[in-house]
Design a protein around this motif. Structure first.
Motif, short mmCIF file in Angstrom:
data_model
loop_
_atom_site.label_atom_id
_atom_site.label_comp_id
_atom_site.label_asym_id
_atom_site.label_seq_id
_atom_site.Cartn_x
_atom_site.Cartn_y
_atom_site.Cartn_z
N HIS A 1 -5.63 122.14 -1.11
CA HIS A 1 -5.11 121.99 0.26
C HIS A 1 -4.43 123.28 0.71
CE1 HIS A 1 -5.95 117.89 1.43
NE2 HIS A 1 -5.50 117.43 0.27
N LEU A 2 -3.69 123.92 -0.19
CA LEU A 2 -2.99 125.15 0.16
C LEU A 2 -3.98 126.25 0.53
CD1 LEU A 2 -0.20 125.25 -2.58
CD2 LEU A 2 0.11 124.80 -0.14
N ILE A 3 -5.10 126.30 -0.18
CA ILE A 3 -6.12 127.31 0.13
C ILE A 3 -6.75 127.03 1.49
CG2 ILE A 3 -8.38 128.20 -0.58
CD1 ILE A 3 -7.43 127.79 -3.50
N VAL A 4 -7.08 125.77 1.77
CA VAL A 4 -7.63 125.41 3.08
C VAL A 4 -6.62 125.72 4.18
CG1 VAL A 4 -8.53 123.54 4.51
CG2 VAL A 4 -9.13 123.65 2.09
N LYS A 5 -5.36 125.40 3.93
CA LYS A 5 -4.29 125.70 4.89
C LYS A 5 -4.22 127.19 5.19
CE LYS A 5 0.75 125.09 5.39
NZ LYS A 5 1.26 126.45 5.08
N SER A 6 -4.33 128.01 4.15
CA SER A 6 -4.30 129.45 4.34
C SER A 6 -5.49 129.93 5.16
CB SER A 6 -4.28 130.15 2.97
OG SER A 6 -4.27 131.55 3.11
N LEU A 7 -6.65 129.35 4.93
CA LEU A 7 -7.84 129.71 5.72
C LEU A 7 -7.65 129.37 7.19
CD1 LEU A 7 -10.63 128.46 3.28
CD2 LEU A 7 -10.34 130.82 4.07
N MET A 8 -7.01 128.24 7.47
CA MET A 8 -6.81 127.81 8.85
C MET A 8 -5.71 128.62 9.54
SD MET A 8 -7.23 123.66 8.55
CE MET A 8 -7.27 123.42 10.33
N GLU A 9 -4.68 128.99 8.80
CA GLU A 9 -3.58 129.75 9.39
C GLU A 9 -3.99 131.17 9.77
OE1 GLU A 9 0.36 127.69 7.33
OE2 GLU A 9 -0.55 129.48 6.41
N THR A 10 -5.05 131.67 9.13
CA THR A 10 -5.54 133.02 9.44
C THR A 10 -6.81 132.97 10.27
OG1 THR A 10 -6.70 133.05 7.31
CG2 THR A 10 -4.49 134.02 7.38
N ALA A 11 -7.01 131.87 11.00
CA ALA A 11 -8.23 131.69 11.80
C ALA A 11 -8.43 132.85 12.76
CB ALA A 11 -8.15 130.37 12.57
N GLY A 12 -9.67 133.31 12.83
CA GLY A 12 -10.01 134.37 13.76
C GLY A 12 -9.85 135.77 13.21
N GLU A 13 -9.11 135.92 12.12
CA GLU A 13 -8.94 137.26 11.54
C GLU A 13 -10.27 137.76 10.99
OE1 GLU A 13 -5.85 137.73 8.73
OE2 GLU A 13 -4.31 136.77 9.96
N GLN A 14 -10.52 139.03 11.21
CA GLN A 14 -11.74 139.63 10.71
C GLN A 14 -11.59 140.02 9.25
OE1 GLN A 14 -14.54 139.64 12.63
NE2 GLN A 14 -13.19 138.51 14.03
N CYS A 15 -12.71 140.11 8.55
CA CYS A 15 -12.64 140.33 7.10
C CYS A 15 -12.93 141.76 6.69
CB CYS A 15 -13.57 139.36 6.38
SG CYS A 15 -15.27 139.44 6.94
N GLY A 16 -13.64 142.52 7.49
CA GLY A 16 -13.87 143.92 7.17
C GLY A 16 -14.98 144.18 6.17
N ILE A 17 -15.66 143.14 5.70
CA ILE A 17 -16.80 143.32 4.79
C ILE A 17 -17.96 142.46 5.29
CG2 ILE A 17 -15.30 143.79 2.82
CD1 ILE A 17 -16.04 140.97 1.80
N PRO A 18 -19.19 142.77 4.89
CA PRO A 18 -20.34 141.96 5.33
C PRO A 18 -20.22 140.52 4.82
CG PRO A 18 -21.07 144.06 4.40
CD PRO A 18 -19.62 143.94 4.09
N LEU B 1 -13.75 135.43 6.76
CA LEU B 1 -14.28 135.63 5.41
C LEU B 1 -14.91 134.35 4.87
CD1 LEU B 1 -14.46 137.83 3.22
CD2 LEU B 1 -12.30 136.98 2.31
N PHE B 2 -14.54 133.23 5.44
CA PHE B 2 -15.07 131.93 4.99
C PHE B 2 -16.47 131.65 5.54
CE2 PHE B 2 -15.07 127.15 5.18
CZ PHE B 2 -14.99 126.94 3.81
N LEU B 3 -16.99 132.52 6.40
CA LEU B 3 -18.24 132.26 7.11
C LEU B 3 -19.42 131.93 6.20
CD1 LEU B 3 -19.40 132.06 9.96
CD2 LEU B 3 -20.00 134.49 9.80
N PRO B 4 -19.63 132.61 5.06
CA PRO B 4 -20.78 132.27 4.22
C PRO B 4 -20.80 130.81 3.77
CG PRO B 4 -19.89 134.39 3.56
CD PRO B 4 -18.91 133.80 4.54
N ILE B 5 -19.62 130.19 3.66
CA ILE B 5 -19.56 128.77 3.30
C ILE B 5 -19.57 127.90 4.55
CG2 ILE B 5 -18.19 126.99 2.15
CD1 ILE B 5 -17.19 129.11 0.22
N ALA B 6 -18.87 128.34 5.60
CA ALA B 6 -18.80 127.55 6.83
C ALA B 6 -20.18 127.35 7.46
CB ALA B 6 -17.87 128.23 7.83
N LEU B 7 -21.10 128.29 7.25
CA LEU B 7 -22.44 128.16 7.82
C LEU B 7 -23.19 126.95 7.28
CD1 LEU B 7 -23.74 131.85 8.03
CD2 LEU B 7 -23.16 130.33 9.92
N ILE B 8 -22.77 126.44 6.14
CA ILE B 8 -23.39 125.20 5.63
C ILE B 8 -23.24 124.10 6.66
CG2 ILE B 8 -23.21 123.40 3.84
CD1 ILE B 8 -22.22 125.61 1.94
#
Length: 413
Positions: free
Chosen positions: A317-334, A127-134
C-alpha cells in the motif's frame, strides 16, 4: 467523511457533506469511494447489518448514482461496484466480501481496490507506465518485455563455458550442455521442466535435438506458468533483489486482475491472454490465474522480508501511495521496454525510486500505519483487538502478557 455522517443510515447528510466541500472533486471522490469501501468491509468484519445488508448496499448505490454521476466514468463504475459489493463485476468471485472472507482475502481485496483507484483515475508517476498500460492500453504491449521476466542467457552461458562439447535442447526448448566429445551417454532430467534429456550410446532421447542458435531469444510478454508450478522463492533478476522482484510482480498481478475484470470482452478474451506466454489454458481463467500469483507473491514476500501477511500488504500500500502522490512526474528514462537494456534500466530506476526507500524504513513505516489502523474508533474500542495488538497494559499483580507477544523475526540475513 463517511463515518462522520453515518453514510449507510443517512444518505442526505453525506450528500450535503459532499456538495459543500471545497476540496478538488476528483480527490474528494477518491477519498469518498475508499471510505465507502472501508465501511462495507467493517459491516462484514464486525458482522453488522444482518438482514438489512442489501438495503444498505442499495442506499450506497443510490448515493453514487445521484451525487457521483458527473465524475470520471471509470471511477463512477468502480464506486458502483464498491457500493454493491461487486468489485470486479463478477469476473473474480474472490473479490466479493462475505462473512466467510478470511483476513488475508480482505487484505488482498483492499490492495486490488487501491491499485484499481490509481489505474481508473490515471493517477501515478510516469515511471509506472509499463505496468499501467496493462489496464490503459494493453494492445501496445504486444511486443514489449515485461519487468522481472527472464532473459535468454544462452549466449552468455555458451561464452562462459570453455571446455569442448555440444549444446542440445529438451522437447520444451530448454538448453543443456554435454561436455567432452558432446555425445549422449547418460540420461537425466531437465532442470527447468523435468522431461528426460541426454541419451545412451550416443543416441539422444526422443525429441531432444542439437542446438545451434546464435541470436538472443528473450521473449516478450508475461512468461510465468501457473502459480502452483513455482516451486521455490525466486532469486533476483538482473539488478533486482528477490524482494524487489516479488513487489513488482505483485503490481503486475493486480494490474492484470483489474484489467481482466473491467475491460471490454474482446480485451479480456483476446488481447490480455495474448500477453501471457506461460501456463494460461483458458482466457476466462485469466483473473484467477493472476489472483493465484498474487497470493503466492505476497506469501513469498513474508519470507523474504520477515514480516507477516498484513505488514507485507501495508508495504505494498505504501508503494502504491507513493506512486499516486507523485502522479504526473516525469521519469527521465524510456518507458517502452523493447530491449533488454531498456528493461534493466527501468527496473533499476523503479527499484531505487519506489521500492528501496520503503524497504529501508520498514519498521518505522509499518508501525505508523498499524497505529493509524488501531486509532480507528470501532477497532480501538474492541477489547479483543486491543489484546491482539498489544494495546492493553499488563495488570500490576500479573506481569504476564495477555497473549504471546509478537516479535520481529531474526535471521542470519
Amino acid at each position: 467523511a463517511v463515518e462522520q455522517v453515518n453514510l449507510i443510515q443517512n444518505k442526505d447528510a453525506l450528500s450535503q457533506f459532499f456538495n459543500t466541500k471545497t476540496k478538488p472533486a476528483e480527490s474528494l471522490t477518491e477519498c469518498l469511494v475508499y471510505s465507502m469501501f472501508q465501511e462495507i468491509i467493517k459491516l462484514f468484519l464486525m458482522q453488522e447489518g444482518g438482514a438489512n445488508l442489501q438495503e444498505k448496499f442499495l442506499t450506497l448505490k443510490d448515493f453514487v448514482n445521484t451525487d457521483l454521476k458527473d465524475i470520471n466514468t471509470e471511477v463512477n463504475n468502480l464506486a458502483i461496484q464498491i457500493a454493491t459489493n461487486n468489485l470486479g463485476d463478477g469476473h473474480l468471485p474472490n473479490l466479493q466480501l462475505s462473512n466467510t472472507s478470511s483476513n488475508s482475502e480482505i487484505f488482498l481485496i483492499r490492495l486490488i481496490y487501491h491499485v484499481a483507484v490509481m489505474l481508473s483515475g490515471t493517477k501515478y508517476h510516469r515511471l509506472f507506465l509499463p505496468i499501467a498500460l496493462i489496464y490503459e492500453n494493453p494492445q501496445n504491449l504486444k511486443d514489449r518485455l515485461f519487468p522481472t521476466m527472464m532473459d535468454d542467457h544462452f549466449n552468455s552461458a555458451k561464452a562462459a563455458i570453455t571446455e569442448s562439447g555440444k549444446w542440445y535442447q529438451c522437447p520444451n526448448g530448454h538448453p543443456y550442455f554435454i561436455g567432452d566429445c558432446g555425445g549422449a551417454q547418460v540420461e537425466f532430467t531437465c532442470t527447468d521442466c523435468g522431461t528426460r534429456v541426454g541419451g545412451k550410446s550416443y543416441i539422444l532421447v526422443s525429441q531432444n535435438v542439437l542446438l545451434e542458435k546464435t541470436k538472443d531469444e528473450t521473449r516478450a510478454g508475461y512468461l510465468l506458468t501457473k502459480a502452483n508450478d513455482v516451486k521455490n522463492v525466486p532469486s533476483g533478476e538482473r539488478s533486482l533483489s528477490p524482494a524487489s522482484v516479488r513487489i513488482i510482480r505483485v503490481l503486475l498481478d493486480v494490474s492484470f486482475i483489474w484489467s481482466s475484470c473491467s475491460k471490454h470482452p474482446v480485451t479480456r478474451s483476446q488481447v490480455l491472454p495474448s500477453l501471457v506466454n506461460g501456463g494460461l489454458d483458458d482466457p476466462r481463467a485469466l483473473p484467477n490465474f493472476f489472483y493465484q500469483h498474487l497470493g503466492r507473491d505476497v506469501r513469498d514476500l513474508t519470507q523474504l522480508t520477515g514480516k507477516n501477511f498484513e505488514e507485507v500488504v501495508f508495504i505494498l500500500h505504501l508503494i502504491v501511495k507513493s506512486l499516486m502522490e507523485t502522479a504526473g512526474e516525469q521519469c527521465g528514462i524510456p518507458t517502452e521496454l523493447t530491449q533488454r537494456e531498456l528493461r534493466e534500466q527501468w527496473e533499476r530506476e523503479f527499484d531505487k525510486r519506489f521500492i528501496q526507500p520503503i524497504l529501508n524504513s520498514l519498521h518505522t513505516d509499518v508501525q505508523r500505519q498499524m497505529d493509524q489502523v488501531l486509532s480507528e474508533k470501532r477497532i480501538a474500542n474492541n477489547p479483543i483487538l486491543r489484546i491482539v495488538y498489544e494495546r492493553e497494559e499488563p495488570e500490576p499483580n500479573n506481569p504476564l502478557p495477555h497473549l504471546w507477544r509478537y516479535r520481529t523475526i531474526v535471521s542470519l540475513e
